[in-house]
Scaffold this motif. Structure first.
Motif, PDB file in Angstrom:
ATOM      1  N   GLU A  73       5.582  -4.933   3.210  1.00 48.99           N
ATOM      2  CA  GLU A  73       4.719  -4.367   4.238  1.00 48.99           C
ATOM      3  C   GLU A  73       3.567  -5.295   4.604  1.00 48.99           C
ATOM      4  O   GLU A  73       2.893  -5.073   5.616  1.00 48.99           O
ATOM      5  CB  GLU A  73       4.166  -3.017   3.772  1.00 48.99           C
ATOM      6  CG  GLU A  73       5.239  -1.975   3.547  1.00 48.99           C
ATOM      7  CD  GLU A  73       4.655  -0.600   3.267  1.00 48.99           C
ATOM      8  OE1 GLU A  73       3.742  -0.184   4.005  1.00 48.99           O
ATOM      9  OE2 GLU A  73       5.104   0.043   2.310  1.00 48.99           O
ATOM     10  N   VAL A  74       3.329  -6.313   3.779  1.00 46.06           N
ATOM     11  CA  VAL A  74       2.258  -7.282   4.050  1.00 46.06           C
ATOM     12  C   VAL A  74       2.809  -8.685   3.848  1.00 46.06           C
ATOM     13  O   VAL A  74       3.892  -8.875   3.285  1.00 46.06           O
ATOM     14  CB  VAL A  74       1.042  -7.053   3.119  1.00 46.06           C
ATOM     15  CG1 VAL A  74       0.407  -5.702   3.389  1.00 46.06           C
ATOM     16  CG2 VAL A  74       1.449  -7.198   1.656  1.00 46.06           C
ATOM     17  N   ASP A 100      -2.093 -10.739  -4.808  1.00 45.87           N
ATOM     18  CA  ASP A 100      -2.998  -9.692  -4.307  1.00 45.87           C
ATOM     19  C   ASP A 100      -4.461  -9.973  -4.615  1.00 45.87           C
ATOM     20  O   ASP A 100      -5.292  -9.054  -4.599  1.00 45.87           O
ATOM     21  CB  ASP A 100      -2.597  -8.338  -4.890  1.00 45.87           C
ATOM     22  CG  ASP A 100      -2.608  -8.337  -6.421  1.00 45.87           C
ATOM     23  OD1 ASP A 100      -2.975  -9.375  -7.014  1.00 45.87           O
ATOM     24  OD2 ASP A 100      -2.257  -7.305  -7.016  1.00 45.87           O
ATOM     25  N   ALA A 103      -6.743  -9.038  -1.696  1.00 43.71           N
ATOM     26  CA  ALA A 103      -6.813  -7.586  -1.529  1.00 43.71           C
ATOM     27  C   ALA A 103      -7.697  -6.949  -2.606  1.00 43.71           C
ATOM     28  O   ALA A 103      -8.442  -6.002  -2.328  1.00 43.71           O
ATOM     29  CB  ALA A 103      -5.404  -6.998  -1.561  1.00 43.71           C
ATOM     30  N   ALA A 154      -8.285   2.770   2.340  1.00 41.81           N
ATOM     31  CA  ALA A 154      -7.456   1.813   3.071  1.00 41.81           C
ATOM     32  C   ALA A 154      -7.273   0.531   2.272  1.00 41.81           C
ATOM     33  O   ALA A 154      -6.187  -0.059   2.250  1.00 41.81           O
ATOM     34  CB  ALA A 154      -8.083   1.524   4.432  1.00 41.81           C
ATOM     35  N   ALA A 155      -8.320   0.090   1.598  1.00 43.62           N
ATOM     36  CA  ALA A 155      -8.228  -1.120   0.789  1.00 43.62           C
ATOM     37  C   ALA A 155      -7.275  -0.927  -0.388  1.00 43.62           C
ATOM     38  O   ALA A 155      -6.535  -1.843  -0.771  1.00 43.62           O
ATOM     39  CB  ALA A 155      -9.619  -1.526   0.294  1.00 43.62           C
ATOM     40  N   ARG A 158      -3.767  -1.239   0.962  1.00 41.46           N
ATOM     41  CA  ARG A 158      -3.418  -2.637   1.193  1.00 41.46           C
ATOM     42  C   ARG A 158      -3.112  -3.346  -0.121  1.00 41.46           C
ATOM     43  O   ARG A 158      -2.212  -4.182  -0.188  1.00 41.46           O
ATOM     44  CB  ARG A 158      -4.546  -3.354   1.936  1.00 41.46           C
ATOM     45  CG  ARG A 158      -4.685  -2.956   3.397  1.00 41.46           C
ATOM     46  CD  ARG A 158      -5.588  -3.921   4.149  1.00 41.46           C
ATOM     47  NE  ARG A 158      -6.965  -3.859   3.639  1.00 41.46           N
ATOM     48  CZ  ARG A 158      -7.892  -3.045   4.110  1.00 41.46           C
ATOM     49  NH1 ARG A 158      -7.592  -2.173   5.078  1.00 41.46           N
ATOM     50  NH2 ARG A 158      -9.121  -3.052   3.624  1.00 41.46           N
ATOM     51  N   ASN A 161       0.306  -2.246  -1.327  1.00 40.84           N
ATOM     52  CA  ASN A 161       1.386  -2.802  -0.523  1.00 40.84           C
ATOM     53  C   ASN A 161       1.817  -4.189  -0.993  1.00 40.84           C
ATOM     54  O   ASN A 161       2.861  -4.699  -0.539  1.00 40.84           O
ATOM     55  CB  ASN A 161       0.966  -2.882   0.949  1.00 40.84           C
ATOM     56  CG  ASN A 161       0.941  -1.515   1.609  1.00 40.84           C
ATOM     57  OD1 ASN A 161       1.535  -0.567   1.106  1.00 40.84           O
ATOM     58  ND2 ASN A 161       0.245  -1.400   2.736  1.00 40.84           N
ATOM     59  N   HIS A 162       1.062  -4.798  -1.884  1.00 37.90           N
ATOM     60  CA  HIS A 162       1.466  -6.085  -2.450  1.00 37.90           C
ATOM     61  C   HIS A 162       2.472  -5.902  -3.580  1.00 37.90           C
ATOM     62  O   HIS A 162       2.961  -6.899  -4.124  1.00 37.90           O
ATOM     63  CB  HIS A 162       0.228  -6.851  -2.959  1.00 37.90           C
ATOM     64  CG  HIS A 162      -0.599  -7.438  -1.863  1.00 37.90           C
ATOM     65  ND1 HIS A 162      -1.417  -6.673  -1.064  1.00 37.90           N
ATOM     66  CD2 HIS A 162      -0.730  -8.722  -1.428  1.00 37.90           C
ATOM     67  CE1 HIS A 162      -2.034  -7.446  -0.185  1.00 37.90           C
ATOM     68  NE2 HIS A 162      -1.633  -8.700  -0.383  1.00 37.90           N
TER      69      HIS A 162
END
Length: 364
Positions: A73-74, A100, A103, A154-155, A158, A161-162
């Motif tokens: 996704e990233v 990550d 992130a 949100a962070a 993210r 998503n890693h």
């Protein structure tokens, strides 16, 4: 002159001999015509009762009960891989992790901002008790805390998503990803399939729709495993009949504990509609002429033609719904040369019914 007389005598003798020969042949033929014809040698069996099932045979395809392509996704660089083709994984297992660090740093910054926003809000609420600050300032700080909390969430997403985690338990497919590879968002990592139970889809002709229902047993076979039978159960029926093929799509679940069956595999499906006890005979005994189906029955050394009605078919056998009884002796060899009233001689012959190689692959 005497030579001419000699030739004449020889010719007369030859003519007399020919006449005697033809008269003898005609007499022999007349005697043979008066004899009864020889009895035809045949083999016969008695009908027997056997469990008979009405079934539908169809080609089918296998699908995994749960199947997904795992994608990133990233964007990022691969730093960890925990997957092998054919490996069984559990739900939540980390299969791949991207770098990550950025992130994590972003999450730390947002958490610090959130902590500062909460301190300012607490201070403003204490000052508000003695009217040192206005209510609007307190409301602004409440909004700032809410925004910071949303940014933190949100962070965290993210950061998560890693990591590529297994969404369900299953078997991992092939993968061409290596540690150190730089992947763009949307790159396919591998496939994940649930294979303990397989979904088998096939079509049922429209004329059998009234007899099909959820829960009926299904038997399946595969060319990959010719001597094995896989059992399942009908679980879903389509709500519409195809106008093109005039068939109803159905789905069954097949047990696959050893994982030998694979998604996309071709299968031969047999759906049992109903079972009953019926009268069966070898299918080679049935003769067909136009719409008429008949067999020959041996009665006191004489063949008799009997019209029959047939039902379900099995490997090497056919059900007889009318026309025969358990006491009849049904002719199974030589019947193609018989007529009603012909004399027959029934002989025992263990090889009269050839072995059917399909009988091993379908259970009776």
């Amino acid at each position: 002159m005497w030579k001419q007389w000699l030739i004449a005598v020889v010719l007369v003798a030859a003519g007399a001999g020919s006449a005697v020969f033809f008269l003898a042949m005609d007499s022999s033929s007349t005697e043979q015509a008066g004899e009864e014809p020889r009895a035809s040698k045949v083999s016969a069996v008695a009908p027997r009762l056997q469990q008979v099932r009405d079934e539908i045979r169809s080609v089918a395809n296998l699908k995994a009960l749960n199947a997904v392509e795992l994608t990133t996704e990233v964007t990022g660089r691969v730093v960890q891989i925990n997957l092998e083709p054919g490996q069984k994984v559990s739900q939540g297992d980390v299969l791949l992790r991207l770098d990550d660090r950025q992130a994590r740093a972003d999450l730390q910054v947002i958490e610090a901002q959130l902590a500062d926003a909460r301190r300012q809000l607490e201070r403003a609420q204490r000052l508000r008790s003695n009217n040192s600050v206005s209510q609007s300032q307190v409301d602004e700080l409440v909004t700032a805390v809410s925004v910071a909390e949303a940014q933190r969430q949100a962070a965290r997403v993210r950061l998560e998503n890693h990591r590529i985690e297994a969404p369900f338990s299953g078997v991992v497919g092939l993968s061409d990803i290596s540690v150190g590879a730089y992947l763009q968002a949307g790159t396919t990592i591998t496939t994940l399939d649930t294979t303990d139970r397989m979904e088998m889809g096939f079509a049922v002709p429209e004329r059998f729709v009234g007899q099909v229902r959820v829960g009926q047993s299904v038997i399946a076979s595969s060319p990959a495993f010719p001597d094995e039978v896989f059992r399942g159960e009908l679980v879903e029926l389509a709500t519409r009949i195809s106008e093109l093929s005039r068939t109803l799509s159905v789905r069954a679940l097949i047990d696959n504990p050893d994982g030998r069956l694979r998604p996309g595999q071709f299968m031969s499906a047999s759906l049992t509609l109903q079972e009953r006890e019926g009268l069966v005979i070898p299918e080679q005994a049935v003769m067909i002429r136009g719409d008429d189906k008949y067999v020959f029955v041996a009665e006191d050394g004489v063949a008799r033609r009997v019209s029959v009605a047939t039902g379900s078919r099995m490997p090497g056998l056919v059900e007889i719904t009318s026309g025969l009884t358990l006491d009849d002796a049904v002719v199974i060899t030589g019947q193609d040369r018989l007529s009603t009233g012909d004399r027959i001689e029934v002989q025992s012959n263990d090889q009269a019914i050839p072995e059917n190689r399909f009988a091993r692959t379908v259970e009776s």
